[in-house]
Design an enzyme around this catalytic site. Structure first.
Site, PDB file in Angstrom:
ATOM      1  N   SER A 229       0.629  -1.147  -0.266  1.00  0.00           N
ATOM      2  CA  SER A 229      -0.282  -0.130   0.571  1.00  0.00           C
ATOM      3  C   SER A 229       0.743   1.244   0.291  1.00  0.00           C
ATOM      4  O   SER A 229       1.902   1.849  -0.981  1.00  0.00           O
ATOM      5  CB  SER A 229      -0.738  -0.199   1.242  1.00  0.00           C
ATOM      6  N   ASP A 449      -9.008  -4.254  -6.110  1.00  0.00           N
ATOM      7  CA  ASP A 449      -8.696  -3.747  -4.125  1.00  0.00           C
ATOM      8  C   ASP A 449      -8.997  -2.352  -4.326  1.00  0.00           C
ATOM      9  O   ASP A 449      -9.042  -1.389  -5.363  1.00  0.00           O
ATOM     10  CB  ASP A 449      -7.156  -3.666  -4.176  1.00  0.00           C
ATOM     11  N   HIS A 476      -7.492  -6.071  -0.466  1.00  0.00           N
ATOM     12  CA  HIS A 476      -6.504  -4.761  -0.443  1.00  0.00           C
ATOM     13  C   HIS A 476      -5.069  -6.003   0.009  1.00  0.00           C
ATOM     14  O   HIS A 476      -5.022  -6.121   0.962  1.00  0.00           O
ATOM     15  CB  HIS A 476      -6.803  -3.454   0.851  1.00  0.00           C
TER      16      HIS A 476
END
Length: 506
Positions: A229, A449, A476
């Site tokens: 991320s 996602d 995610h």
């Protein structure tokens, strides 16, 4: 946190280890390794003193992670301001789990956020990877980026009581009210985090410099890195700053370095909308069967929060809890339970989901995740301070997110946000990465996602001339999350530098 002084004797050299008592720790000098920027020799060559991690526990998350079998912790000394290497120093917390077999190197991990604890993530990921070659061939290393978690000084903005109060406060309806609250928040961050100089140096620009110091202090010529991320932003920035210092890098759940914050936010709202649609699409026996029914359940919470014990579930918390459960389809049964409870007039599970997302434990104490997230974003991204742009930006957001669940529960106002009142300038901005000379990296992107939409990963792979793994799922991030196709490719690359022959679909 108590910073313990090193008590073990340090002998110069690259591989010398002197064993001390368990309380004093073990001092180990393995650096300097690789290129050392001028003026930073004492940082790149510093010894690390490894101790039992329990002395660094500071919240429930760290309590669980820092007591993992074999975990050892240290503090890395780095300059607060790299332009002043002889000035004030700060401490970066580091956790290591040693390789169980023949060692390739140290795999440094960041879980995202910004504001997530890399120390806790290292412990968690080592557990998930225990049946793979990663834990046999790598020391698994996590660091808490400056200002985060066990690192000092910590970014602090609101105290626990203020956080609780903000979550149940009615939405502000006017621009002056919103701006006054945003300015007050920024002022508290300055006061409680150690001043403007600290906040000026907590961005990704400085985190990657810390990571290169850590690489050297760990005795590694080249960096092996796993970033999730926001951690992909750290990886991209490191590749720009230190292109010759990389051995391997897996970037999963990408942040597109070319996107401005407004476009990024719009795409994220659309990503969560896609995940919500996917949730309802598989929810044949659910009592709450679609967005109209969901909105009819949560809308009343704006004017009348639902009592949950001695607390209340607000509209904001309900939306946060729903978003938290959309991060991974493994959480969908919990979301079903939460929505069925809400239909019965109970908000316990939704409030627990919101607490987990916002970093609140059952004692009412918060991690500094949300404070750090705000502070880091305010120095990482350009902010709008021109009131002439505000109306156009609010309209762009409204049009870009029209009809989505998250936008309908949190409509934008043309008000200056918290970052507009930040006391220091941003140190980064969206741009095309300049990464000539880096090796081929591995980027993983998931089609459904919600937080970092798929196209961001596609774009990052192109920007970095990397190899792309596409994972078909609604969640995610993907690496070490149960897909043998993704995991085997990632492990083979990190351990053997064996890349898929071409972009891979899993």
């Amino acid at each position: 946190m108590i910073v313990l002084a090193a008590a073990a004797l340090v002998v110069s050299g690259c591989t010398t280890t002197i064993t001390g008592t368990p309380t004093a720790g073990v001092s180990e000098q393995l650096g300097p390794k690789g290129p050392v920027p001028a003026g930073l020799e004492r940082f790149y060559g510093q010894p690390l003193t490894w101790r039992d991690c329990r002395s660094m526990i500071h919240d429930d998350e760290s309590k669980s992670a820092f007591t993992a079998k074999g975990a050892e912790c240290s503090l890395l000394s780095v300059p607060l301001d790299y332009a002043k290497p002889d000035g004030r120093t700060i401490a970066v917390g580091v956790l290591r789990l040693r390789a169980s077999g023949e060692k390739v190197g140290s795999l440094i991990i960041n879980p995202g956020g910004p504001g997530g604890s890399g120390m806790s993530a290292a412990s968690y990921i080592a557990g998930k990877a225990k049946k793979t070659a990663l834990v046999r061939r790598f020391d698994i290393v996590g660091f808490d980026p400056r200002g985060v978690g066990a690192s000092e000084p910590r970014i602090e903005c609101l105290d626990d009581a203020e956080m609780d109060a903000e979550r149940v406060a009615p939405s502000l309806d006017t621009v002056p009210e919103v701006e006054a609250e945003n300015k007050q928040f920024a002022d508290k961050c300055v006061q409680r985090s150690g001043g403007a100089e600290v906040l000026a140096n907590v961005g990704t620009r400085d985190v990657v410099r810390d990571m290169d110091v850590l690489r050297s202090a760990l005795g590694e010529e080249k960096l092996d890195y796993l970033g999730y991320s926001y951690g992909t932003r750290i990886g991209t920035a490191y590749a720009e700053a230190f292109p010759g210092n990389i051995r391997s890098m897996v970037l999963d759940g990408a942040v597109d370095p070319t996107e401005d914050p407004v476009r990024q936010g719009i795409n994220q709202v659309k990503g969560f909308e896609q995940a919500l649609d996917a949730y309802f699409g598989q929810c044949g026996r659910c009592k709450v069967t679609g967005k109209p029914q969901l909105e009819s359940l949560i809308r009343p919470l704006e004017d009348k929060p639902l009592r949950v014990g001695d607390r209340s579930l607000s509209l904001s918390d309900a939306s946060t809890g729903i978003a938290a459960a959309l991060y991974n389809d493994e959480y969908w049964p919990v979301l079903t339970q939460a929505l069925e409870e809400l239909a019965e007039g109970k908000g316990d599970t939704l409030l627990l989901l919101a607490d987990a997302y916002l970093g609140r434990d059952d004692k009412g104490e918060y991690t500094n995740l949300m404070a750090a997230l705000t502070a880091i974003r305010c120095v990482d991204e350009p902010r709008i301070t021109d009131r002439g742009q505000l109306a156009a930006t609010a309209q762009q957001i409204a049009e870009g997110t029209k009809g989505t669940f998250m936008a309908d529960t949190d409509p934008p106002l043309p008000a200056l946000d918290t970052c507009a009142f930040w006391p220091v300038p941003n140190t980064s901005e969206p741009h095309q990465p300049k990464v000539a000379g880096i090796p081929t990296l591995l980027v993983i992107s998931t089609t459904g996602d919600p937080a970092t939409p798929y196209e961001a990963g596609v774009n990052l792979a192109k920007d970095l001339n990397g190899r792309l793994i596409t994972y078909r799922a609604t969640q995610h991030t993907a690496f070490l999350e149960g897909s043998s196709c993704v995991d085997n490719a990632g492990v083979d690359y990190l351990v053997e530098l064996k890349l898929p022959a071409k972009d891979l679909i899993c």
